[in-house]
Design an enzyme around this catalytic site. Structure first.
Site, PDB file in Angstrom:
ATOM      1  N   CYS A  33      38.439  32.248  47.548  1.00  0.00           N
ATOM      2  CA  CYS A  33      37.014  31.973  47.327  1.00  0.00           C
ATOM      3  C   CYS A  33      36.170  33.250  47.238  1.00  0.00           C
ATOM      4  CB  CYS A  33      36.485  31.072  48.427  1.00  0.00           C
ATOM      5  SG  CYS A  33      37.364  29.502  48.507  1.00  0.00           S
TER       6      CYS A  33
ATOM      7  N   LYS B 218      39.041  20.614  40.096  1.00  0.00           N
ATOM      8  CA  LYS B 218      37.780  21.323  39.848  1.00  0.00           C
ATOM      9  C   LYS B 218      37.859  22.117  38.543  1.00  0.00           C
ATOM     10  CE  LYS B 218      38.121  23.693  43.721  1.00  0.00           C
ATOM     11  NZ  LYS B 218      38.083  24.709  44.798  1.00  0.00           N
TER      12      LYS B 218
ATOM     13  N   LYS C  17      35.723  25.370  36.324  1.00  0.00           N
ATOM     14  CA  LYS C  17      34.709  26.416  36.490  1.00  0.00           C
ATOM     15  C   LYS C  17      34.438  27.181  35.203  1.00  0.00           C
ATOM     16  CE  LYS C  17      35.784  27.039  41.345  1.00  0.00           C
ATOM     17  NZ  LYS C  17      36.163  27.979  42.412  1.00  0.00           N
TER      18      LYS C  17
ATOM     19  N   ARG D  52      26.078  22.156  48.915  1.00  0.00           N
ATOM     20  CA  ARG D  52      26.058  23.272  47.950  1.00  0.00           C
ATOM     21  C   ARG D  52      25.174  22.847  46.777  1.00  0.00           C
ATOM     22  NH1 ARG D  52      31.928  24.443  45.994  1.00  0.00           N
ATOM     23  NH2 ARG D  52      32.167  25.451  48.002  1.00  0.00           N
TER      24      ARG D  52
ATOM     25  N   CYS E  47      42.211  32.780  53.424  1.00  0.00           N
ATOM     26  CA  CYS E  47      43.459  32.148  52.986  1.00  0.00           C
ATOM     27  C   CYS E  47      43.634  32.486  51.507  1.00  0.00           C
ATOM     28  CB  CYS E  47      43.408  30.631  53.225  1.00  0.00           C
ATOM     29  SG  CYS E  47      42.569  29.699  51.930  1.00  0.00           S
TER      30      CYS E  47
ATOM     31  N   CYS F 134      35.370  26.389  57.500  1.00  0.00           N
ATOM     32  CA  CYS F 134      36.324  26.046  56.447  1.00  0.00           C
ATOM     33  C   CYS F 134      37.609  25.486  57.043  1.00  0.00           C
ATOM     34  CB  CYS F 134      36.647  27.275  55.587  1.00  0.00           C
ATOM     35  SG  CYS F 134      37.872  26.849  54.339  1.00  0.00           S
TER      36      CYS F 134
ATOM     37  N   CYS G  31      34.726  35.469  51.951  1.00  0.00           N
ATOM     38  CA  CYS G  31      34.439  34.031  51.889  1.00  0.00           C
ATOM     39  C   CYS G  31      33.969  33.556  53.260  1.00  0.00           C
ATOM     40  CB  CYS G  31      35.685  33.277  51.473  1.00  0.00           C
ATOM     41  SG  CYS G  31      36.938  33.280  52.763  1.00  0.00           S
TER      42      CYS G  31
ATOM     43  N   ARG H 134      31.857  22.675  37.725  1.00  0.00           N
ATOM     44  CA  ARG H 134      31.014  23.134  38.842  1.00  0.00           C
ATOM     45  C   ARG H 134      29.839  23.978  38.328  1.00  0.00           C
ATOM     46  NH1 ARG H 134      34.150  23.364  43.691  1.00  0.00           N
ATOM     47  NH2 ARG H 134      35.597  21.623  43.659  1.00  0.00           N
TER      48      ARG H 134
HETATM   49 FE1  SRM Z   1      36.254  27.927  47.345  1.00  0.00          FE
HETATM   50  C1  SRM Z   1      37.888  25.313  48.722  1.00  0.00           C
HETATM   51  C2  SRM Z   1      34.098  28.001  49.899  1.00  0.00           C
HETATM   52  C3  SRM Z   1      34.304  30.032  45.580  1.00  0.00           C
HETATM   53  C4  SRM Z   1      38.884  28.574  45.244  1.00  0.00           C
HETATM   54  N1  SRM Z   1      35.993  26.792  48.991  1.00  0.00           N
HETATM   55  C5  SRM Z   1      36.762  25.726  49.368  1.00  0.00           C
HETATM   56  C6  SRM Z   1      36.143  25.011  50.571  1.00  0.00           C
HETATM   57  C7  SRM Z   1      35.223  23.957  50.046  1.00  0.00           C
HETATM   58  C8  SRM Z   1      37.128  24.457  51.603  1.00  0.00           C
HETATM   59  C9  SRM Z   1      37.533  23.013  51.424  1.00  0.00           C
HETATM   60  O1  SRM Z   1      38.103  22.646  50.374  1.00  0.00           O
HETATM   61  O2  SRM Z   1      37.298  22.242  52.348  1.00  0.00           O
HETATM   62  C10 SRM Z   1      35.351  26.194  51.187  1.00  0.00           C
HETATM   63  C11 SRM Z   1      34.151  25.826  52.037  1.00  0.00           C
HETATM   64  C12 SRM Z   1      33.959  26.819  53.146  1.00  0.00           C
HETATM   65  C13 SRM Z   1      32.704  26.616  53.895  1.00  0.00           C
HETATM   66  O3  SRM Z   1      32.778  26.320  55.102  1.00  0.00           O
HETATM   67  O4  SRM Z   1      31.621  26.751  53.328  1.00  0.00           O
HETATM   68  C14 SRM Z   1      35.101  27.048  49.967  1.00  0.00           C
HETATM   69  N2  SRM Z   1      34.460  28.733  47.629  1.00  0.00           N
HETATM   70  C15 SRM Z   1      33.762  28.730  48.795  1.00  0.00           C
HETATM   71  C16 SRM Z   1      32.568  29.653  48.733  1.00  0.00           C
HETATM   72  C17 SRM Z   1      31.358  29.146  49.513  1.00  0.00           C
HETATM   73  C18 SRM Z   1      32.992  31.040  49.249  1.00  0.00           C
HETATM   74  C19 SRM Z   1      31.862  31.980  49.558  1.00  0.00           C
HETATM   75  O5  SRM Z   1      31.896  32.501  50.689  1.00  0.00           O
HETATM   76  O6  SRM Z   1      31.009  32.227  48.728  1.00  0.00           O
HETATM   77  C20 SRM Z   1      32.383  29.739  47.204  1.00  0.00           C
HETATM   78  C21 SRM Z   1      31.488  28.653  46.683  1.00  0.00           C
HETATM   79  C22 SRM Z   1      31.337  28.742  45.208  1.00  0.00           C
HETATM   80  C23 SRM Z   1      30.313  27.802  44.641  1.00  0.00           C
HETATM   81  O7  SRM Z   1      29.133  28.029  44.876  1.00  0.00           O
HETATM   82  O8  SRM Z   1      30.698  26.881  43.919  1.00  0.00           O
HETATM   83  C24 SRM Z   1      33.804  29.487  46.733  1.00  0.00           C
HETATM   84  N3  SRM Z   1      36.510  29.034  45.650  1.00  0.00           N
HETATM   85  C25 SRM Z   1      35.619  29.943  45.166  1.00  0.00           C
HETATM   86  C26 SRM Z   1      36.259  30.804  44.222  1.00  0.00           C
HETATM   87  C27 SRM Z   1      35.615  31.992  43.522  1.00  0.00           C
HETATM   88  C28 SRM Z   1      35.037  31.612  42.189  1.00  0.00           C
HETATM   89  O9  SRM Z   1      35.065  30.463  41.785  1.00  0.00           O
HETATM   90  O10 SRM Z   1      34.542  32.525  41.524  1.00  0.00           O
HETATM   91  C29 SRM Z   1      37.585  30.407  44.145  1.00  0.00           C
HETATM   92  C30 SRM Z   1      38.701  31.109  43.333  1.00  0.00           C
HETATM   93  C31 SRM Z   1      38.611  30.845  41.879  1.00  0.00           C
HETATM   94  C32 SRM Z   1      39.352  29.602  41.527  1.00  0.00           C
HETATM   95  O11 SRM Z   1      38.764  28.531  41.592  1.00  0.00           O
HETATM   96  O12 SRM Z   1      40.549  29.711  41.232  1.00  0.00           O
HETATM   97  C33 SRM Z   1      37.730  29.282  45.038  1.00  0.00           C
HETATM   98  N4  SRM Z   1      38.049  27.048  47.001  1.00  0.00           N
HETATM   99  C34 SRM Z   1      39.004  27.503  46.132  1.00  0.00           C
HETATM  100  C35 SRM Z   1      40.185  26.683  46.279  1.00  0.00           C
HETATM  101  C36 SRM Z   1      41.493  26.815  45.467  1.00  0.00           C
HETATM  102  C37 SRM Z   1      41.420  25.996  44.221  1.00  0.00           C
HETATM  103  C38 SRM Z   1      42.747  25.907  43.517  1.00  0.00           C
HETATM  104  O13 SRM Z   1      42.807  26.202  42.318  1.00  0.00           O
HETATM  105  O14 SRM Z   1      43.725  25.513  44.161  1.00  0.00           O
HETATM  106  C39 SRM Z   1      39.909  25.752  47.303  1.00  0.00           C
HETATM  107  C40 SRM Z   1      40.848  24.679  47.862  1.00  0.00           C
HETATM  108  C41 SRM Z   1      40.917  23.467  47.017  1.00  0.00           C
HETATM  109  O15 SRM Z   1      40.183  23.289  46.057  1.00  0.00           O
HETATM  110  O16 SRM Z   1      41.779  22.651  47.347  1.00  0.00           O
HETATM  111  C42 SRM Z   1      38.559  26.017  47.738  1.00  0.00           C
HETATM  112 FE1  SF4 Z   2      38.219  28.707  53.108  1.00  0.00          FE
HETATM  113 FE2  SF4 Z   2      40.306  29.923  52.059  1.00  0.00          FE
HETATM  114 FE3  SF4 Z   2      38.122  29.513  50.597  1.00  0.00          FE
HETATM  115 FE4  SF4 Z   2      38.057  31.288  52.498  1.00  0.00          FE
HETATM  116  S1  SF4 Z   2      39.386  31.384  50.706  1.00  0.00           S
HETATM  117  S2  SF4 Z   2      36.489  29.716  52.145  1.00  0.00           S
HETATM  118  S3  SF4 Z   2      39.370  30.414  54.027  1.00  0.00           S
HETATM  119  S4  SF4 Z   2      39.437  27.947  51.389  1.00  0.00           S
END
Ligand code: SRM
Ligand code: SF4
Length: 556
Positions: A479, A207, A209, A75, A475, A436, A430, A144
């Site tokens: 994201c 993390k 943001k 990324r 889930c 994922c 997402c 991030r």
């Molecule tokens: Fe996310 C984890 C994809 C935006 C909350 N996110 C992941 C992971 C890395 C899975 C992992 O931990 O192994 C996913 C990778 C999937 C893949 O195969 O690519 C993933 N997140 C994404 C992306 C690519 C979704 C998309 O389709 O665009 C976004 C990448 C953003 C970036 O460029 O940095 C993405 N993730 C978000 C957002 C939205 C936002 O930030 O505006 C959220 C919700 C906002 C927030 O942070 O509360 C988000 N991602 C999470 C979480 C839950 C964090 C938490 O507070 O518990 C995880 C899981 C974790 O961190 O343990 C996670």
């Molecule tokens: Fe993976 Fe859940 Fe984030 Fe979708 S919302 S990319 S399933 S961690």
């Protein structure tokens, strides 16, 4: 110390990592496996990469007693989501040479490449480096990618505000040179001190943001961020920023201690110096008070709720050495992208291209990847990603608009963008399966076909023009920001989703679970009924999210 016993395992990995180096070099050179050593899997995130495997192939590989098909996702760190045409051309080729080839625009204004095998990681990072691109701190327990509204309508101010995103990203970068040392073979230099007063050797508990919005558009979903900055503009001049803290969307099914939270507005900063001090010290508070024992409860939102907002503000005032000013009035009226051509106040033209769920590839619908390469080769505009997973071809001079238009028409980009329905253009999903590891259900591979079935329901109820904000995640991590949409689908198991309702159009308000564990037929039946009552019972100009909140969540 007794507390140390309770620290989560990741805390030990960070503090003993020698500036995030761990044994990454050794892991990379181990040709016996496509995977990294366990600790290195945590550390590589700080370098912007995730170890993954193809979940579609897991069973077949296990049957053949083969190790899972490991690969890596990278990324980029792209504050404000900006690329020059030269960088786009480079990205296109890196994607082709080292990854699956699909360029995925994320919900945080950057791009990801998937399927990079271990031996290709270093060449990938080196190729990006020649393009002046990096993936430092794109993941991991640090700040991030910093978002900034890509809004071309206000581009003279946008330049000024975008600079804040870039500077904040730099301010909060970790000081370790391990990225340069591991991936770019930089010699350790004496003058590069690795002392890190912000992150120390333990980094953040989780993390972090930050996003900057330019009202009236909340296209970066400011309230979903640990820190949301809202530009306050008067008479065409930037006055400063309102500051919101403690947003976050994730919850864990069955764990009632976890919850999504919309950020709380705590004040205003008029000068850049004050703003940067505030941002920096919010991060230090999270560093010092955040939960390092339970990663599920470690985000700033929990730190703030544990302290209480007033106590948090008192601590912040103490650290910054002055009192926060009162937040200024502001208003968001939308959070969607301005598709098609827009001219800004500098006379430049910007074309926002609809990219379904951010996937840039050539498919049966449109040859988007080829078209973007041709546009980049033409070199008449820059590329800017939106927080809604789209791309804007920006800064096109009036005299170049016709030639750009020719390419957009040649590849049917205009028809593709114009013909998509309101609900499709306002949808996001997402990544989810197959890469994922946390996905419980499909998202980006499924939402387009579900929308194919939702569209006729909207037509049936004469609601085809409604641009309802609709989002799906595989889930509850959120994201695709499903927890802050008007219609949210949150995966619970294969082919099952919670239906979330009651979020608003502008993104101030979270939605709530309306029905749980629905399969496709049940989802469509529910939506059919909801659209029917919306059509018949809405008040004038009432949005779908406000209507469902009034009728189904509050039960008026
Ligand atoms: Fe996310 C984890 C994809 C935006 C909350 N996110 C992941 C992971 C890395 C899975 C992992 O931990 O192994 C996913 C990778 C999937 C893949 O195969 O690519 C993933 N997140 C994404 C992306 C690519 C979704 C998309 O389709 O665009 C976004 C990448 C953003 C970036 O460029 O940095 C993405 N993730 C978000 C957002 C939205 C936002 O930030 O505006 C959220 C919700 C906002 C927030 O942070 O509360 C988000 N991602 C999470 C979480 C839950 C964090 C938490 O507070 O518990 C995880 C899981 C974790 O961190 O343990 C996670
Ligand atoms: Fe993976 Fe859940 Fe984030 Fe979708 S919302 S990319 S399933 S961690």
């Amino acid at each position: 110390m007794s507390n140390e016993k309770k620290l989560s395992p990741v805390e030990r990995i960070k503090t003993s990592s020698d500036g995030l180096r761990g044994t990454l070099k050794e892991s990379l050179n181990d040709a016996v496996t496509g995977s990294l050593r366990d600790d290195d899997q945590s550390l590589i995130k700080f370098h912007g990469l995730y170890q993954q495997d193809d979940r579609d192939k897991r069973e077949a590989r296990s049957e053949k007693k083969l190790e899972w098909l490991y690969s890596f996702m990278i990324r980029l760190r792209l504050p404000g989501g900006f690329l020059t045409p030269e960088q786009w051309i480079g990205l296109h080729h890196v994607a082709g040479e080292h990854s699956t080839g699909v360029i995925k625009i994320t919900t945080r204004q950057t791009v990801q490449l998937h399927g990079i095998v271990k031996s290709h990681i270093k060449p990938t990072i080196q190729a990006f480096d020649t393009l002046k691109l990096d993936s430092i701190a794109a993941c991991g327990d640090v700040n991030r990618n910093v978002l900034c509204s890509p809004n071309p309508k206000q581009s003279s101010l946008h330049e000024e505000i975008y600079a804040y995103a870039d500077e904040i990203s730099k301010l909060l970068l970790p000081k370790t040179r391990s990225y340069y040392d591991i991936w770019l073979d930089e010699e350790k230099l004496i003058e590069h001190s690795e002392e890190d007063p912000l992150y120390q050797d333990r980094y953040l508990p989780r993390k972090f943001k930050i996003a900057i919005a330019i009202p009236p558009n909340n296209d970066v979903d400011i309230f979903a961020n640990d820190i949301g900055l809202i530009a306050i503009i008067q008479d065409g001049k930037l006055q400063g920023f309102n500051i919101a803290v403690g947003g976050g969307l994730s919850a864990t099914h069955g764990n009632t201690a976890t919850y999504a939270r919309a950020a709380t507005l705590i004040g205003f900063a008029s000068t850049k110096e004050d703003l940067f001090k505030i941002v920096y010290e919010v991060v230090t508070i999270q560093r010092d008070f955040g939960n390092r024992a339970d990663r599920k409860l470690a985000r700033l939102k929990y730190t703030i709720d544990n302290m209480g907002v007033e106590a948090f503000k008192t601590e912040l005032n103490k650290r910054i050495g002055f009192s926060l000013e009162e937040a200024k009035p502001y208003s968001f009226t939308e959070r969607k992208d301005y598709y098609g051509w827009e001219q800004c106040d500098r006379g430049l033209w910007h074309y926002t291209i609809f990219v379904e769920n951010g996937r840039v590839l050539d498919d049966e619908k449109v040859a988007l990847k080829t078209a973007l390469l041709e546009l980049a080769n033409l070199g008449k505009g820059n590329f800017r990603f939106t927080g809604n997973q789209n791309v804007i071809l920006t800064d096109v001079k009036a005299e170049d608009k016709a030639v750009v238009q020719t390419i957009l028409e040649k590849y049917d980009i205009i028809a593709h963008t114009d013909s998509a329905s309101g609900i499709r253009k306002n949808s996001m999903a997402c990544v989810a399966l197959p890469t994922c590891p946390l996905a419980l259900a499909e998202a980006q591979r499924y939402l387009p076909s579900l929308i194919d079935k939702i569209e006729p329901l909207l037509v049936k109820h004469e609601l085809a023009q409604e641009d309802i904000i609709t989002r799906m995640t595989g889930c509850p991590n959120g994201c695709g920001r499903s927890a802050i949409s008007e219609i949210g689908f949150i995966g619970t198991a294969p082919n099952k989703y919670n239906l979330q309702l009651g979020g608003d159009y502008e993104g101030y308000r979270l939605n709530k679970t309306y029905k749980e564990n629905l399969g496709e037929d049940e989802l469509l039946t529910e939506l059919d009924q909801l659209f029917n009552s919306f059509k018949n019972e809405r008040t004038q100009d009432e949005r779908f999210g406000d209507f469902t909140k009034r009728k189904y969540i509050l039960g008026e």
